[in-house]
Design an enzyme around this catalytic site. Structure first.
Site, PDB file in Angstrom:
ATOM      1  CD  GLU A  34      -2.620   1.640   0.293  1.00  0.00           C
ATOM      2  OE1 GLU A  34      -3.471   0.839  -0.099  1.00  0.00           O
ATOM      3  OE2 GLU A  34      -2.461   2.768  -0.225  1.00  0.00           O
ATOM      4  CB  CYS A  42     -14.452   2.493   1.486  1.00  0.00           C
ATOM      5  SG  CYS A  42     -15.902   2.444   2.531  1.00  0.00           S
ATOM      6  CB  CYS A  47     -18.055   4.888   2.275  1.00  0.00           C
ATOM      7  SG  CYS A  47     -17.489   3.964   0.860  1.00  0.00           S
ATOM      8  CE  LYS A  50     -21.048   8.818   1.843  1.00  0.00           C
ATOM      9  NZ  LYS A  50     -21.198   8.147   0.597  1.00  0.00           N
ATOM     10  CE1 TYR A  98     -11.228  -1.064   7.306  1.00  0.00           C
ATOM     11  CE2 TYR A  98     -10.232  -2.120   5.405  1.00  0.00           C
ATOM     12  CZ  TYR A  98     -11.344  -1.639   6.050  1.00  0.00           C
ATOM     13  OH  TYR A  98     -12.571  -1.754   5.460  1.00  0.00           O
ATOM     14  CE1 TYR A 177     -24.459   5.389  -5.452  1.00  0.00           C
ATOM     15  CE2 TYR A 177     -23.971   5.582  -7.795  1.00  0.00           C
ATOM     16  CZ  TYR A 177     -24.504   4.870  -6.730  1.00  0.00           C
ATOM     17  OH  TYR A 177     -25.064   3.646  -6.960  1.00  0.00           O
ATOM     18  CD  GLU A 181     -23.223   9.907  -1.378  1.00  0.00           C
ATOM     19  OE1 GLU A 181     -23.924   8.907  -1.239  1.00  0.00           O
ATOM     20  OE2 GLU A 181     -21.978   9.867  -1.292  1.00  0.00           O
ATOM     21  NE  ARG A 198     -22.098  14.502 -19.351  1.00  0.00           N
ATOM     22  CZ  ARG A 198     -20.990  13.885 -19.712  1.00  0.00           C
ATOM     23  NH1 ARG A 198     -20.075  14.530 -20.404  1.00  0.00           N
ATOM     24  NH2 ARG A 198     -20.780  12.634 -19.407  1.00  0.00           N
ATOM     25  CB  THR A 310     -17.324  -0.268  -0.097  1.00  0.00           C
ATOM     26  OG1 THR A 310     -16.731   0.985  -0.368  1.00  0.00           O
ATOM     27  CG2 THR A 310     -16.578  -0.988   1.002  1.00  0.00           C
ATOM     28  CB  ALA A 340     -28.023   4.057   0.104  1.00  0.00           C
ATOM     29  CG  HIS A 435     -49.211   1.642  11.644  1.00  0.00           C
ATOM     30  ND1 HIS A 435     -49.335   2.363  10.468  1.00  0.00           N
ATOM     31  CD2 HIS A 435     -49.984   2.258  12.570  1.00  0.00           C
ATOM     32  CE1 HIS A 435     -50.165   3.377  10.677  1.00  0.00           C
ATOM     33  NE2 HIS A 435     -50.565   3.341  11.939  1.00  0.00           N
ATOM     34  CD  GLU A 440     -47.487   1.472   7.909  1.00  0.00           C
ATOM     35  OE1 GLU A 440     -48.242   0.529   8.161  1.00  0.00           O
ATOM     36  OE2 GLU A 440     -47.489   2.532   8.554  1.00  0.00           O
TER      37      GLU A 440
END
Ligand code: NDP
Length: 451
Positions: A34, A42, A47, A50, A98, A177, A181, A198, A310, A340, A435, A440
């Site tokens: 890395e 992410c 993600c 954000k 991580y 997206y 966001e 556009r 992700t 989403a 409810h 629902e």
């Protein structure tokens, strides 16, 4: 031939880390290279930060809404640097997690830039290491179109998450997206926010009714939408940025952000030199087993430009590891993936939009419910929730579900399970609603919209 490792993973993002630690768990000797921070797009610049900023920005609307419920709230302003520091501390914590996930699994993290030099070899920090397999999981990177002044003067989502101060005004280019966001985030912090795109409607690829409702909701929340426009030029004058639009208008703002898509991160990786076939956008071309045209080199996640999310990268990385080292060959299906968009209000979606459903299935029934969420009645917010189910008439199967409104992202996960399981409209009808909730409505829509 004896290799240094069984697997070298390039990129410690969501897909790479999952593949590395599951492979190591199956007994493989794994190295992960890395060049930046463990966690990848992410966790470090996508993600997670954000969504933290989105949570932060949503409080202003909550404060407005609370007045209708009797609260007397006097918002004194917002401390941007406090939020950025808190966000950074959380990212540090996640990066640590991580790293320990990799260490605990027995995978070796090598910090540096990896370059593929052969079907089994990678150069890192001036040294060559070898493995039976190489997995490319290097993700994507923002692309900025060739518009005079745009590259010099625009930030991307990378920088937007770390601005030293919150701008007072911003132009965001694009309406995908990321653009939307961030438009919601900045608008929530009181920034005079303009979105230039556009197309006629924002969020290409989503259901047309949702896109229409989104445009109304964003405008109602105070975002200025410049539909059907491109940016012709950006220049800077005493700290302000002048943005000239294709319709002749000029907007002067503090900040310009390009959110015009992302490209796979393959430049300078050495892949083409060793015979790995790349696509037009630079993506690693892979088969259903995530294997490239060089049989020992695999790729997962955004670098393959399949479905750039992700959880998809994670699923691809996990399936690779199980297939290569777990004795359990399997592939990831790229159909019916729920997603989403964390705009304010948010969007949730799974399966086909109405246009695609008509093309794929011919006869479909479309059920639509549009209403004012209960919370918005007393608060006085005019925003509408819209829900939509698309049903294949021949089989009664629900082939698409879409929603814009509070909690859409949360609600859509469960609907996704039903659709993946092949639920019919009769199954939805047989399910008792919760409810009072918005969710629902998904089990109480009875009359299809007239064609
Ligand atoms: P998108 O591809 O979603 O959107 C790009 C936007 O830029 C579109 O509005 C597009 O317009 C516009 N655009 C592209 N090229 C040009 C150009 N040359 N000139 C003018 N406008 C242009 O990309 P994003 O960067 O927003 O997001 C990248 C990916 O990241 C997404 O596809 C998604 O998979 C993932 N993502 C997912 C999130 C989530 O799940 N919540 C959040 C953020 C990102 P047009 O539509 O007209 O082509």
């Amino acid at each position: 031939m004896a290799f240094d490792f069984d697997l070298i993973v390039i990129g410690a993002g969501s897909g790479g880390v999952r593949a590395a630690r599951i492979s190591a768990g199956h007994g493989a000797r794994v190295a992960v290279i890395e060049e930046s921070r463990a966690g990848g797009t992410c966790v470090i610049r996508g993600c997670v930060p954000k969504k933290l900023l989105m949570y932060g920005s949503a409080f202003s609307a909550d404060a407005e809404d609370s007045a209708g419920y009797g609260w007397q709230v006097d918002v004194q302003g917002h401390d941007w640097s406090a939020l950025i520091s808190a966000k950074d501390a959380e990212l540090d914590r996640l990066e640590g997690i991580y790293k320990s996930l990799l260490a605990n699994a027995g995978a070796e993290l090598i910090e540096g830039r990896g370059t593929v030099t052969g079907p089994h070899s990678v150069d890192v920090n001036g040294k060559t290491i070898t493995a039976e397999r190489i997995l490319v999981a290097t993700g994507g990177w923002p692309q900025i179109p060739d518009v005079p002044g745009l590259r010099e003067h625009a930030i991307t989502s990378n920088e937007a998450l770390d601005l030293p101060a919150c701008p007072e005004s911003i132009v965001i280019y694009g309406a995908g997206y990321i653009a939307l966001e961030f438009a919601s985030i900045f608008n929530g912090f009181g920034v005079d926010t303009h979105v230039v795109y556009r197309a006629d409607l924002p969020l290409r690829g989503f259901d047309a009714d949702i896109r229409t409702e989104l445009a109304v909701a964003l405008a109602d929340r105070g975002i200025t939408l410049h539909a059907g426009c491109t940016i012709s030029e950006v220049s800077e004058d005493s700290g302000s940025k002048r943005v000239v639009l294709s319709d002749g208008a000029t907007i002067v703002v503090d900040q310009v952000m390009a959110a015009t898509g992302r490209v796979p991160n393959t430049a300078g990786l050495g892949l083409e030199e060793v015979g790995v076939a790349l696509g037009d956008r630079g993506e690693v071309r892979v088969n259903a087993a995530s294997q490239s045209s060089v049989s020992s080199i695999y790729a997962v996640g955004d670098v393959t430009d399949r479905v750039n999310l992700t959880p998809v990268a994670i699923a691809e990385g996990h399936a690779f590891a199980d297939s290569a080292y777990g004795g359990r060959p399997r592939q990831v299906t790229h159909e019916n993936i729920p997603s989403a968009v964390f705009t304010q209000p948010p969007i949730g979606s799974v399966g086909l939009d109405e246009d695609m459903a008509r093309k794929t299935h011919g006869d479909v029934d479309v059920f639509v419910s549009k209403f004012r969420a209960m919370k918005n009645t007393i608060s006085g917010r005019p925003e509408k929730t819209l829900m939509k189910l698309i049903v294949d008439r021949a089989t009664d199967r629900v082939v698409g579900a879409h929603m814009i409104g509070p909690d859409s992202g949360e609600i859509m996960q469960g609907i996704g399970v039903a659709i993946v399981a092949g639920a019919t409209k009769a199954d939805f009808d047989a399910t008792i609603g919760i409810h009072p909730s918005a969710a629902e409505e998904f089990v109480t829509m009875r009359t299809p919209r007239a064609d």
